[in-house]
Design a protein around this motif. Structure first.
Motif, short mmCIF file in Angstrom:
data_model
loop_
_atom_site.label_atom_id
_atom_site.label_comp_id
_atom_site.label_asym_id
_atom_site.label_seq_id
_atom_site.Cartn_x
_atom_site.Cartn_y
_atom_site.Cartn_z
N GLU A 3 0.72 -1.24 -0.03
CA GLU A 3 0.19 -0.31 0.03
C GLU A 3 0.74 1.20 0.08
N ASN A 4 2.02 1.20 0.58
CA ASN A 4 2.82 2.49 0.56
C ASN A 4 3.56 2.35 -0.77
N TRP A 5 3.90 1.35 -1.53
CA TRP A 5 4.28 1.36 -3.02
C TRP A 5 3.09 2.23 -3.67
N ALA A 6 1.99 1.73 -3.35
CA ALA A 6 0.68 2.06 -4.14
C ALA A 6 0.40 3.52 -4.08
N ALA A 7 0.71 4.04 -3.07
CA ALA A 7 0.33 5.31 -2.75
C ALA A 7 1.56 6.29 -2.78
N ALA A 8 2.86 5.85 -3.54
CA ALA A 8 4.00 6.62 -3.56
C ALA A 8 3.99 7.50 -4.82
N GLY A 9 2.98 7.44 -5.63
CA GLY A 9 3.04 8.27 -6.97
C GLY A 9 3.10 7.68 -8.01
N PHE A 10 3.28 6.38 -8.03
CA PHE A 10 3.59 5.62 -9.62
C PHE A 10 2.30 5.74 -10.20
N TRP A 11 1.37 5.69 -9.59
CA TRP A 11 -0.07 5.75 -10.41
C TRP A 11 -0.02 7.16 -11.47
N ASP A 12 0.44 8.32 -10.73
CA ASP A 12 0.57 9.47 -11.24
C ASP A 12 1.38 9.49 -12.63
N ASP A 13 2.57 8.77 -12.44
CA ASP A 13 3.44 8.65 -13.53
C ASP A 13 2.92 7.88 -14.76
N LEU A 14 1.87 7.06 -14.42
CA LEU A 14 1.04 6.30 -15.47
C LEU A 14 0.19 7.10 -16.05
N VAL A 15 -0.32 7.82 -15.33
CA VAL A 15 -1.54 8.51 -15.71
C VAL A 15 -0.91 9.66 -16.88
N ILE A 16 0.26 10.37 -16.48
CA ILE A 16 1.03 11.32 -17.30
C ILE A 16 1.27 10.73 -18.56
N GLY A 17 1.84 9.60 -18.57
CA GLY A 17 2.24 8.78 -19.71
C GLY A 17 0.96 8.56 -20.46
N TRP A 18 0.06 7.78 -19.91
CA TRP A 18 -1.18 7.79 -21.14
C TRP A 18 -1.60 9.02 -21.54
N GLU A 19 -1.62 10.09 -20.84
CA GLU A 19 -2.06 11.12 -21.47
C GLU A 19 -1.18 11.68 -22.53
N THR A 20 -0.11 11.63 -22.34
CA THR A 20 1.01 12.19 -23.39
C THR A 20 0.99 11.13 -24.55
N PHE A 21 0.78 9.87 -24.26
CA PHE A 21 0.42 9.03 -25.44
C PHE A 21 -0.82 9.28 -26.21
N GLU A 22 -1.85 9.78 -25.73
CA GLU A 22 -2.97 9.99 -26.27
C GLU A 22 -2.73 11.29 -27.26
N LYS A 23 -2.04 12.38 -26.76
CA LYS A 23 -1.77 13.35 -27.35
C LYS A 23 -0.80 13.02 -28.69
N ARG A 24 0.20 12.24 -28.49
CA ARG A 24 0.73 12.05 -29.70
C ARG A 24 0.17 11.18 -30.84
N ASN A 25 -0.71 10.53 -30.29
CA ASN A 25 -1.66 9.61 -31.22
C ASN A 25 -2.79 10.02 -31.62
N LYS A 47 -6.02 8.47 -7.47
CA LYS A 47 -7.14 9.23 -6.57
C LYS A 47 -7.42 8.30 -5.31
N VAL A 48 -7.80 6.98 -5.60
CA VAL A 48 -8.48 6.13 -4.53
C VAL A 48 -7.35 5.44 -3.56
N GLU A 49 -6.03 5.36 -3.94
CA GLU A 49 -5.22 4.71 -3.37
C GLU A 49 -4.81 5.31 -1.90
N ALA A 50 -5.24 6.60 -1.68
CA ALA A 50 -5.22 7.23 -0.52
C ALA A 50 -6.20 6.33 0.56
N ASN A 51 -7.50 6.15 -0.09
CA ASN A 51 -8.39 5.35 0.63
C ASN A 51 -7.91 3.82 1.25
N HIS A 52 -7.15 3.54 0.16
CA HIS A 52 -6.62 2.17 0.55
C HIS A 52 -5.69 2.15 1.48
N ALA A 53 -4.88 3.09 1.29
CA ALA A 53 -3.73 3.33 2.44
C ALA A 53 -4.36 3.44 3.65
#
Length: 245
Positions: free
Chosen positions: A165-187, A201-207
């Motif tokens: 849960e600390n791994w999940a709440a450490a910000g890697f989800w934000d990295d993935l979201v930014i990556g997908w958004e950039t991928f969308e724009k490129r394509n 957003k929800v990982e704070a609840n799980h944590a």
């Protein structure tokens, strides 16, 4: 707790996840996106087994309920925060509250939202979420989840849960979201990336549920901090191997 935080929360997979930092740039191609989704879908499904084992092996009704919060939400029970939230390609319902009094919806299952994204990239349901589709690194991670997170010794399971849960709440989800958004724009595409943006957003609840469970555990047990730290780091090593693979 201070020692545990100091010695278990500075693992490279938490502070320096090289894969998600690369993904964040959004330079991956369509095939790399497909490969990523296949492996992530296997982890998403296999996590259910580990969470079920953790729930069954709980030491108290409070600990069992904390595990149920995560498991039931994963399979489609929305959090009840007293409000009505849409369940669609942008998200999976409320971000806070409890599953107690929540509503089950097939579309709110985390895996189903992941499937909807994968279909936009040409993947079919039968190509997702099965162990035979996993790389050796993904299988190692999933097996470590069963061994540690779902361990019959609740001291081990609690340490692994704390790590996950600390791994999940450490910000890697934000990295993935930014990556997908950039991928969308490129394509020049619009993709249903709600699985990733909602988790960010929800990982704070799980944590929070995990923190409550850990506090309950500390209150009722004499904690072997050496064992706790060792098992937490073993779990994080399994997570790290997943991303390195």
């Amino acid at each position: 707790m201070a020692r545990i935080d100091r010695e278990a929360l500075h693992h490279p997979v938490i502070v320096d996840n090289r894969y998600t930092k690369w993904f964040e740039q959004g330079t991956f191609n369509r095939q790399q996106a497909r490969d990523f989704l296949i492996q992530f879908s296997v982890f998403s499904n296999e996590f259910l087994f580990a969470q079920m084992r953790k729930m069954v092996n709980a030491d108290s009704i409070e600990e069992m309920r904390a595990s149920k919060e995560i498991l039931a939400n994963e399979i489609g029970v929305t959090f009840n925060d007293g409000k009505d939230h849409p369940v669609d390609d942008t998200g999976l319902g409320g971000l806070s509250g409890s599953i107690n009094g929540g509503v089950f919806r097939f579309k709110a299952a985390h895996f189903e939202l992941l499937v909807r994204l994968a279909k936009q990239l040409g993947l079919q349901f039968r190509e997702l979420g099965k162990r035979q589709q996993a790389t050796s690194s993904t299988l190692h991670f999933c097996d470590e989840l069963l061994r540690l997170y779902g361990n019959e010794d609740y001291a081990v399971a609690t340490a692994a849960s704390y790590a996950v849960e600390n791994w999940a709440a450490a910000g890697f989800w934000d990295d993935l979201v930014i990556g997908w958004e950039t991928f969308e724009k490129r394509n020049n595409a619009v993709l249903p990336i709600g699985f990733f943006s909602w988790h960010a957003k929800v990982e704070a609840n799980h944590a929070q549920h995990t923190s409550e469970e850990l506090a309950e555990y500390y209150f009722n047990h004499l904690v072997d901090e050496d064992l706790f730290i060792d098992r937490a780091n073993e779990m994080l090593a399994g997570v790290h191997q997943f991303w390195n693979g």
